[in-house]
Enzyme design. Structure first.
Site, PDB file in Angstrom:
ATOM      1  N   GLU A 321      29.580  39.640  48.240  1.00 56.84           N
ATOM      2  CA  GLU A 321      30.092  38.606  47.331  1.00 56.84           C
ATOM      3  C   GLU A 321      31.459  39.014  46.821  1.00 56.84           C
ATOM      4  O   GLU A 321      31.678  40.172  46.459  1.00 56.84           O
ATOM      5  CB  GLU A 321      29.191  38.418  46.095  1.00 56.84           C
ATOM      6  N   ASN A 322      32.344  38.033  46.766  1.00 58.85           N
ATOM      7  CA  ASN A 322      33.645  38.182  46.118  1.00 58.85           C
ATOM      8  C   ASN A 322      34.178  36.765  45.994  1.00 58.85           C
ATOM      9  O   ASN A 322      34.164  36.015  46.976  1.00 58.85           O
ATOM     10  CB  ASN A 322      34.588  39.042  46.993  1.00 58.85           C
TER      11      ASN A 322
END
Ligand code: BGC
Length: 418
Positions: A321-322
């Protein structure tokens, strides 16, 4: 250039996108008004998964991280929902058909309400229910390679049992670390069941912990926070010794085949005299003039720092995730490019990083923040459920297809080469 096999994916979680997830603990607390926003139909992904997967393929993403909802498969104790099983099966098959690599998380914050009513992960004897779920998952996930047991275990512990902002709203440091120890046991259990047929990982949030000043006390406080929330949990996977705030728990010695890193921003830590806060005070770091709609600073270099730190375990890594919550899509494009530049640098420096998953494929239910923060590459109209890819969705797709951040793109956004 990024490596040929590098995964450029997007990420979601069941409760945030599917809709009508009415058998889990979040739904219950939404209904009784203990949470400020109801997830309701969310993005109606449960109804529109075919269109969503088609859109991912069109946009050029070659991987997709999502979670399966335990409470859909087992809505009541001992009751198995075959329709839900078949629907997830169809989702997996569609992804494989389109050449999109699935990366599946078994637990992304939500649990069946019946399980939580028995004490959830606080009670070790409840792990037998988890074991049954994982057994079913092994059947369900045939053809999938990447499976993660838990999403952000320490966020789950912190929000649910320390700050008590999230279900089950328990404020007890003693219980919190016990839950963490039991999550490690649950991970080991799942690893034993799944390893061999799957690459089994865990997804850990890695906020960068910066000392608030050069004072020795603050430096030590930052290290302490870093250990307590980032490393003690991961270290225990191999050592079988989990260091909580009040002592060490014996946990099984286990392993992972990959580590997922969720990276968003940094925290600023200063010393505190408050024992209830474990003698440190951590808050969001103030590192950029503009803050995202979550109030977070943008600190792209942190993604590199997180990768470098996690590399200590010698395991393949993924950025699972980012992302950025903003309505200014041009800013999202800039954000993605800047973070991918550091990802690229990490690859050049020899770190074993296998993929990047942007959070999120589409706007969704952002937990206690409701639908206001917009993280999506695809905009969701919550009244019609229409999907509208944003410009960032296309730009990311182009990078994914070409495996490269073109010079023209850097020039257009006035970004220097790293
Ligand atoms: C979580 C997601 C969440 C995202 C943005 C991560 O901590 O895994 O569920 O939506 O951050 O806040």
């Amino acid at each position: 250039m990024f490596p040929e096999k590098f995964l450029f994916g997007t990420s979601t979680a069941a409760h945030q996108v599917e809709g009508d997830n009415r058998w889990n603990d979040w739904w219950y607390y939404e209904e009784i008004g203990k949470l400020p926003y109801k997830s309701g139909k969310a993005c109606n992904h449960w109804g529109l998964y075919r269109e969503d997967i088609e859109l991912m393929a069109q946009l050029g993403y070659n991987a997709y991280r999502f979670s399966i909802e335990w409470s859909r498969l087992f809505p009541e104790e001992g009751k198995f929902n075959e329709d839900a099983f078949n629907r997830y099966r169809e989702i997996i098959e569609l992804l494989l058909e389109k050449g999109i690599t699935p990366n599946v998380t078994l637990h992304h914050f939500t649990s069946p309400l019946w399980f939580m009513r028995k004490g959830g992960f606080l009670k070790e004897e409840n792990l037998k229910y988890w074991e049954k779920y994982v057994d079913k998952a092994a059947e369900l996930l045939k053809g999938v390679k990447l499976v993660a047991t838990f999403n952000e275990p320490m966020v789950y512990v912190m929000m649910g049992y320390l700050t008590a902002y999230w279900p089950p709203f328990v404020k007890s440091p003693f219980k919190a670390f016990k839950v963490a120890a039991n999550l490690l046991k649950a991970h080991a259990m799942a690893y034993d069941i799944l390893h061999g047929n799957f690459d089994v990982g865990i997804v850990k949030n890695i906020p960068i912990m910066l000392p608030a000043s050069n004072r020795e006390k603050d430096i030590k406080a930052a290290q302490k926070a870093d250990n307590l929330f980032n490393w003690n949990f991961l270290d225990a996977i191999w050592s079988g010794k989990y260091k909580g705030a009040f002592g060490t728990y014996k946990t099984p010695e286990s392993d992972v085949d990959f580590i997922g890193i969720n990276y968003y921003t940094a925290s600023e830590v200063r010393h505190s005299w408050n024992p209830l806060k474990f003698f440190f005070d951590a808050k969001l770091a103030d590192l950029s003039e503009r803050k995202t709609d979550m109030g977070w600073s943008v600190y792209p270099k942190g993604i590199y720092e997180a990768i470098a730190k996690v590399s200590r375990y010698g395991k393949p890594m993924y950025i699972t995730e980012n992302g950025i919550a903003t309505l200014e899509d041009e800013w999202r494009i800039e954000f993605i490019i800047q973070h991918l530049q550091y990802v690229h640098k990490a690859l050049n420096d020899g770190f074993d990083l296998r993929g990047y998953f942007y959070w999120s494929f589409m706007d969704n239910y952002e937990w206690a923040e409701g639908f206001r923060p917009r993280f999506g590459l695809v905009e969701v109209d919550y009244t019609t459920f229409e999907r509208r890819p944003r410009k960032s969705g296309y730009v990311y797709g182009e990078i994914a297809r070409e495996k490269k951040i073109k010079d023209e793109l850097l020039a257009k956004y006035g970004l220097p080469e790293l």
